[in-house]
Design a protein around this motif. Structure first.
Motif: not given
Length: 422
Positions: A346-353, A384-390
């Motif tokens: 999967x292509x994901x952005x800076x926050x794993x979205x 975890x830190x980055x994804x939750x921020x996203x």
């Protein structure tokens, strides 16, 4: 409707849930806690990563592997491998203390619904959430060589299929692969009394050295820093700066994710392996078929010479390939909006979205986006830190009535699972 549904309760899912709970999100986490470690690794295996690089992540850093070992009267020392059973127990301990209770039912389908997503659980209950984090580990992505796929399960299996190797006692077993899973599995088989051999395409086996001391001089640290993925500036970049890794061109990222930290055995397996396991290197399986009660493998060497081999069972320790086409729990309405990078992940952005707004990925599926650390427990903290921020960013956007653009162009998945260019 929950703010966040976390699908998967391994190191990544538990870490994400801990950070999300601390951020005040309403959430649900579903899945069997530490399932891969509890149910798909034989007793007698050890963690390859160092104890200090194997922590699950909570915002305050309270629930570390060190803390668990201290509570249990164990030691977690640099250079001393941790048994897989102990690590699985640590994960269960983390789950009890660091986040919300885990719902151990499995998700069978994930579809879009007004305002977010609908997840169907194995008993038919449906959950609704504005955002979803897929932290489903490696089990959906097992990779078996094409030449072996026609064999019956009695004759071929994947290394992740086994929590107990006892049924292979006194049998002839061939393990395909040259990485840690292959070499450690073969050693365990031999220690059970099996006639174990390793069959690999590579011309030689690679072994990791005993790790250097963590107590290093400033000169040593500057020349070759020690990180969660090993020594050297390149490993330090992969380990400590996944956000920088994402700035590399897509083709470069995919190449590194595929080739960096390639197949190798841990130093502590070598002394158990070499005296008791037969090794056949530089061999490619061209075909395989049942031969009485055994399997006959037709092989070709690197210089084209044919040979054959008979064995009672083949274990494919050939890793995992995290492609979008193997995300079977996603319904077509989700799959149609999912974009993939060149390797099919999967292509994901800076926050794993992902390209489906509100759908986030974690773990192996994101290695082509954020680097080799995503293949290891060590990557859970950054994720975890980055994804939750996203997730919080996505929720704020929805509350404000805005739309955050999905990650940039890549390739997309058709309804049949085929990958096509945008």
């Amino acid at each position: 409707m929950y703010d966040l549904l976390v699908v998967g309760a391994g190191p990544y899912g538990l870490s994400i849930a801990s950070h999300a709970a601390a951020a005040g999100l309403s959430l649900r986490i579903v899945g069997r806690p530490m399932a891969s470690w509890r149910d798909h690794m034989p007793r007698g295996m050890f963690l390859k990563s160092e104890p200090w690089a194997s922590n699950l992540s909570d915002p305050e850093g309270r629930w570390s592997l060190d803390a668990y070992c201290a509570e249990q009267g164990m030691t977690a020392r640099h250079g001393e491998p941790i048994p897989v059973e102990a690590f699985a127990s640590y994960g269960l301990w983390f789950a009890r203390h660091a986040g919300p209770p885990v719902d151990e039912r499995m998700v069978t389908a994930l579809r879009l619904c007004p305002g977010g997503f609908e997840a169907t659980l194995e008993d038919g209950e449906r959950l609704h959430a504005r955002t979803v984090a897929l932290a489903i580990g490696v089990l959906p992505f097992t990779e078996v060589p094409s030449a072996l796929r026609s064999l019956a399960p009695a004759h071929v299996s994947h290394s992740s299929d086994h929590s107990d190797l006892e049924r292979f006692r006194d049998r002839d077993v061939t393990v395909v692969g040259g990485g840690q899973a292959a070499l450690e599995t073969a050693a365990l088989l031999a220690e059970l009394g099996a006639r174990a051999r390793v069959l690999a395409r590579a011309p030689r086996l690679n072994w990791n050295d005993l790790p250097p001391s963590r107590e290093r001089s400033p000169w040593q640290s500057a020349r070759s820093p020690l990180s969660g993925l090993g020594c050297g500036w390149r490993n330090w970049l992969y380990s400590e700066r996944p956000g920088w890794f994402r700035l590399l061109p897509e083709a470069k990222r995919a190449h590194i994710a595929k080739t960096a930290l390639g197949p190798a055995g841990a130093w502590w397996v070598r002394e158990r392996f070499e005296p008791v396991v037969e090794v056949r290197l530089g061999q490619r399986i061209t075909s395989a078929y049942e031969w009485g009660s055994s399997v006959r493998l037709e092989l070709t060497s690197r210089n084209g010479e044919p040979s054959s081999l008979e064995t009672e069972h083949v274990i494919a320790a050939t890793g995992f390939k995290a492609t979008c086409g193997r995300l079977g729990l996603l319904t077509d309405d989700v799959r149609h909006g999912l974009r993939a990078v060149r390797d099919g992940s999967p292509a994901v952005g800076r926050d794993f979205e992902s390209s489906v707004p509100g759908l986030f990925f974690a773990g192996l599926t994101t290695a082509s986006g954020f680097g080799p650390a995503m293949r290891f427990v060590h990557g859970a903290t950054f994720t975890a830190e980055t994804l939750v921020r996203g997730v919080r960013r996505r929720l704020r956007s929805r509350a404000a009535g805005d739309r955050i653009p999905a990650p940039g162009a890549g390739v997309r998945l058709t309804g049949t699972g085929a990958v096509v260019q945008n």
